[in-house]
Scaffold this motif. Structure first.
Motif, short mmCIF file in Angstrom:
data_model
loop_
_atom_site.label_atom_id
_atom_site.label_comp_id
_atom_site.label_asym_id
_atom_site.label_seq_id
_atom_site.Cartn_x
_atom_site.Cartn_y
_atom_site.Cartn_z
N PHE A 1 2.35 16.03 -6.65
CA PHE A 1 1.86 14.50 -6.26
C PHE A 1 1.86 13.60 -7.29
O PHE A 1 2.26 12.45 -7.21
CB PHE A 1 0.54 14.76 -5.69
CG PHE A 1 -0.25 13.50 -5.28
CD1 PHE A 1 0.28 12.97 -3.94
CD2 PHE A 1 -1.13 12.81 -5.96
CE1 PHE A 1 -0.35 11.90 -3.59
CE2 PHE A 1 -1.75 11.58 -5.25
CZ PHE A 1 -1.26 11.03 -4.25
N LEU A 2 1.49 13.99 -8.73
CA LEU A 2 1.67 13.10 -9.72
C LEU A 2 3.08 12.73 -10.06
O LEU A 2 3.17 11.39 -10.38
CB LEU A 2 0.86 13.82 -10.92
CG LEU A 2 -0.83 13.79 -10.89
CD1 LEU A 2 -1.20 14.82 -12.15
CD2 LEU A 2 -1.30 12.65 -10.66
N VAL A 3 3.94 13.68 -10.01
CA VAL A 3 5.35 13.15 -10.33
C VAL A 3 5.91 12.10 -9.33
O VAL A 3 6.60 11.43 -9.47
CB VAL A 3 6.08 14.46 -10.23
CG1 VAL A 3 7.76 14.14 -10.01
CG2 VAL A 3 5.93 15.37 -11.47
N ILE A 4 5.50 12.60 -7.98
CA ILE A 4 5.85 11.51 -6.76
C ILE A 4 5.38 10.13 -7.32
O ILE A 4 6.04 8.97 -7.06
CB ILE A 4 5.38 11.87 -5.39
CG1 ILE A 4 6.33 13.26 -5.24
CG2 ILE A 4 5.59 11.10 -4.36
CD1 ILE A 4 5.82 13.74 -3.77
N LEU A 5 3.99 10.26 -7.59
CA LEU A 5 3.70 8.74 -8.10
C LEU A 5 4.00 7.93 -9.10
O LEU A 5 4.36 6.86 -9.13
CB LEU A 5 2.10 9.12 -8.15
CG LEU A 5 0.95 9.21 -7.18
CD1 LEU A 5 -0.41 9.15 -7.28
CD2 LEU A 5 1.28 8.03 -6.11
N ALA A 6 4.47 8.95 -10.04
CA ALA A 6 4.97 8.33 -11.23
C ALA A 6 6.26 7.82 -10.96
O ALA A 6 6.74 6.72 -11.63
CB ALA A 6 5.04 9.40 -12.41
N ILE A 7 7.20 8.41 -10.34
CA ILE A 7 8.56 8.07 -9.85
C ILE A 7 8.46 6.54 -9.06
O ILE A 7 9.22 5.80 -9.34
CB ILE A 7 9.26 9.15 -9.04
CG1 ILE A 7 9.53 10.28 -9.84
CG2 ILE A 7 10.66 8.60 -8.47
CD1 ILE A 7 10.16 11.37 -9.13
#
Length: 378
Positions: free
Chosen positions: A89-95
């Motif tokens: 989830f954090l990776v999706i938000l960062a992208i």
């Protein structure tokens, strides 16, 4: 001497209640329900700081629960799979943040220019607006009201950041912790709740509620996420075709705002119209971007979404509007995101409690046919 049997105590029937007594009784029940609803609303508003991130974490956990389940089927412990879900989830938000930060800041800096262009194009409507101004002055003079001057003391940007930063950081940490522990302990939580159920029938209903909630919310959110990504790509290509700058930004915004049904597309259309004022010389040309977007959104809403999630999961639009309005009123933009999942949870509970409500489609339909007598062993 003959023994006398004991006489049975006489049962006296109470006289039936009059219409006035029935009315008073029903009114008391309705009043108790109304007081309970008002108390729940005030509790949701007062506990926004705690409940908003926790409920959002539950919704995201239900959406990404199948990812954790697939990992656990391959022998990954629940604690590790929950951590993988949080990291995903954090990776999706960062992208998403990295893709939107630069073009969004550029267009926000051009906000005054867009406002000036809007004033220039709307100068054609000066005469109707002047008529409305005269009508307002006449009504004010008739009523006898005077204008009210409101003075607002502006605080500095540093004071605002210093006040809001701790609250935002606290809510983010509460959200991440709730997401992790909800995914890691979802089976233990279900088992504990089922242990509280005293009867077998109640345990059966609660188990079916858990099943329907997980299936409907995860299926809806995952399907809508895929559809919104496709809509964002289509909008980006369409904006590039008509000559709009930063097409990837408008595609990403279209996909994000589409999570808030009805209200999100309306906001997106207004944004595209305002940006179109800076790119086209005429007012008619400025309407091309929002019209193109609304056409794509219409195709998505009327054909793609019903085909993917099924028309059986299509809810009453009036109920959807009420749910979105209520949760935005209570928790702001975050409430608009969780409005539909919360409505799905309520529908799932009602489908297992109230007879006759079976809106959740079954994944498999088994048709029982009579056995062939030739295959029956004698």
């Amino acid at each position: 001497m003959q023994s006398r049997l004991p006489e049975k105590p006489s049962t006296r029937r109470l006289p039936p209640k009059s219409n006035i007594e029935l009315l008073i009784s029903k009114s008391a029940e309705v009043a108790a329900i109304a007081v309970g609803v008002v108390a729940v609303v005030f509790a949701l508003d007062a506990a926004e700081f705690v409940l908003a991130p926790v409920v959002t974490a539950i919704v995201v956990g239900l959406m990404l629960g199948p990812v954790a389940t697939s990992l656990e089927r391959h022998g990954v412990p629940a604690t590790v799979s929950a951590g993988a879900v949080v990291i995903l989830f954090l990776v999706i938000l960062a992208i998403a943040a990295a893709a939107l930060a630069a073009p969004l800041s550029t267009w926000m800096s051009r906000g005054p220019q867009i406002w000036q262009e809007l004033q220039i194009h709307l100068s054609q409507l000066r005469e109707p607006l002047a008529t409305l101004q005269d009508l307002r002055d006449q009504l004010r003079s008739t009523v006898g009201g005077e204008g009210v001057t409101v003075s607002v003391e502006e605080e500095s940007a540093m004071e605002s950041v210093a006040t809001l930063a701790p609250a935002i950081v606290g809510q983010v940490l509460l959200f991440l912790a709730s997401l992790y522990f909800f995914v890691a302990t979802r089976y233990q939580t279900r088992h504990s709740i089922l242990q509280v159920c005293v009867s077998r029938k109640l345990r059966w209903r609660v188990a079916h509620i858990f099943r329907d909630v997980e299936r409907s919310v995860s299926r809806y959110l995952l399907s809508i996420s895929i559809i919104n990504v496709g809509l964002g790509v289509a909008v980006a290509i369409a904006m590039l075709a008509i000559g709009m700058p930063s097409p990837a930004l408008w595609g990403a915004l279209a996909g994000l705002l589409n999570f808030v049904v009805y209200l999100g597309p309306a906001v997106m259309a207004v944004i595209l119209f305002a940006v179109g004022l800076t790119q086209f010389d005429t007012l008619g040309g400025s309407l091309v971007p929002p019209l193109v977007y609304l056409a794509l959104n219409l195709i998505e809403a009327q054909f793609v979404t019903p085909h993917v999630i099924g028309r059986a999961m299509t809810m009453n639009p009036f109920v959807v509007i009420l749910s979105i309005a209520f949760w935005i009123w209570i928790w702001g933009p975050l409430g608009g995101f969780i409005a539909i999942p919360v409505l799905l949870v309520l529908y799932s509970i009602a489908a297992n409690i109230i007879p006759g409500i079976a809106w959740i489609p079954e994944e498999r339909t088994v048709v029982m046919r009579p056995a062939d007598p030739r295959n029956v062993r004698r």
